[in-house]
Design an enzyme around this catalytic site. Sequence first.
Site, mmCIF file in Angstrom:
data_model
loop_
_atom_site.group_PDB
_atom_site.id
_atom_site.type_symbol
_atom_site.label_atom_id
_atom_site.label_comp_id
_atom_site.label_asym_id
_atom_site.label_seq_id
_atom_site.Cartn_x
_atom_site.Cartn_y
_atom_site.Cartn_z
ATOM 1 N N GLU A 18 6.018 8.560 8.504
ATOM 2 C CA GLU A 18 5.003 7.716 7.852
ATOM 3 C C GLU A 18 4.514 8.285 6.534
ATOM 4 O OE1 GLU A 18 2.610 10.361 10.760
ATOM 5 O OE2 GLU A 18 4.640 9.555 10.526
ATOM 6 N N CYS A 39 5.754 13.919 16.206
ATOM 7 C CA CYS A 39 5.137 15.246 16.223
ATOM 8 C C CYS A 39 4.529 15.547 17.600
ATOM 9 C CB CYS A 39 4.106 15.357 15.100
ATOM 10 S SG CYS A 39 3.657 17.057 14.705
ATOM 11 N N HIS A 81 7.168 13.654 10.289
ATOM 12 C CA HIS A 81 6.317 12.477 10.087
ATOM 13 C C HIS A 81 6.997 11.474 9.152
ATOM 14 C CE1 HIS A 81 2.592 13.964 12.013
ATOM 15 N NE2 HIS A 81 3.032 15.150 11.643
#
Length: 512
Positions: free
Chosen positions: A172, A82, A170
């Site tokens: 994660e 990002c 993202h």
Amino acid sequence: MQETILILDFGSQYTQLIARRVRELNVYCEIHPFNFVQSSKFKVQSYKGIILSGSPFSVRESNSPDIDLQALRGKLPILGLCYGAQLLAQKFGGEVVASKTREYGRANLAFIDHHHALLKDIAENSQVWMSHADTIKQIPASYKKIASTTDVEVAGFHIENELTYGLQFHPEVTHSLEGKIILKNFVVDICGCNQSWTSASFIESTVHILKEKLGTDKVVLGLSGGVDSSVTAVLLNKAIGKNLYCIFVDNGLLRKHEFENVLTQYANMGLNVKGIDAKQRFWDELKDIDDPEKKRKTIGRVFIEVFDEEAHKIQDVKWLAQGTIYPDVIESVSVKGPSATIKSHHNVGGLPEKMKLKVVEPLNTLFKDEVRLVGRALGMHEDLLGRHPFPGPGLAIRILGDITPEKVNILQEVDHIFIHGLKVANLYDKVWQAGAILLPVKSVGVMGDERTYENAVCLRAVSSTDGMTADWCHLPYEFLAKMSNEIINKVKGVNRVVYDISSKPPATIEWE
């Protein structure tokens, strides 16, 4: 040397999630503020790769977090996420602009270049999670697009002839359904980590370090009955045995029978523990105090006094052990510098200074779930490892208003019925944290043919992964009805039970 991935934090709400996902791959990682790489502590040879986090800032702002990426490129594999990806694009000739509409939420990869190791085994149309107000409009000439969504042309890129990558989504976050595969591709295949960081390897290396560090020195540890201090005690006991002295203080604000039960558990674990009954001292000091912060500070001060008195009875103590865990460490250092405050219940503030002891914190690189895994590998009992978090000030911050022994007794009985009920109904392990709050409210009730005017209590149960955010638990109505009936029938002084359906944010888990 331990293989380590460095995560540079630019202030993202997801930074800890990156670390958790990397750790789940059995690879050790560390989070540091973005400017860590400009400090004398940074040694490029100490790391296998670098991940640049997201950020609430915009790379287009003049005061946004910035580092010398040129000094890192080509020396280590780099993955920008990002903001990190936008920084890699903008600093080397690309263009980052404000999105016409904020790109937030689920998206699907419409284009994937599978020739690149980062996106190996990622399915067509794979769902990812976007969370950004800016977007990369154009990448530099030496960059190659490797992923797109319908709305985001450059969802991912690779810098040619380098192991440097950027993703505008993202991986994660669990909503990126194959995010863990992407992180594994980076950490294992690109960075070359061998996935050898396990609970067993942590115990082996930590015990070795503790033996070397502490030698024959004596160490004192304040036990709370919680997971962190208990695992700390067992690790230290494994390293230094009889030179560990544990002190467990009953502050009169523990759960029903907790002092006796925990002391028995510790004795069965072979720990050298001394229990101190200081209930009356705490109650006397708390008399007529109703301000939450004053209650916390009073409890902290009295604990330090009691603990210090007991520790001084041990000859030649050199070290104070604390059950500090990694989130406590991270929270004390933000991307803008040290935080103004550290949660008072995490560490016993003031003890090292007062006692002039060196501090040892064996768990300060672990997350809570990792602490539990280490405890299991050490053979600790599941009842202790699975315990819900319990606030440092204990029931004091669950009794709204001033503290009296009578109020403590009422809340202990209510709490005992609720927690026991959760266990009997097989709901305890599905809840992150549960407890009862004694409200400064009385209401009219009827028991038999008599009118009553007694206390109201509130039951609270939340689900969470780390306590930073939490949702209220949708416990079965039948269970809540049973708890209400049992509490009102068995606890003298209570005639009304309510259930808290507030989430965090905007509410907090505890009421004070």
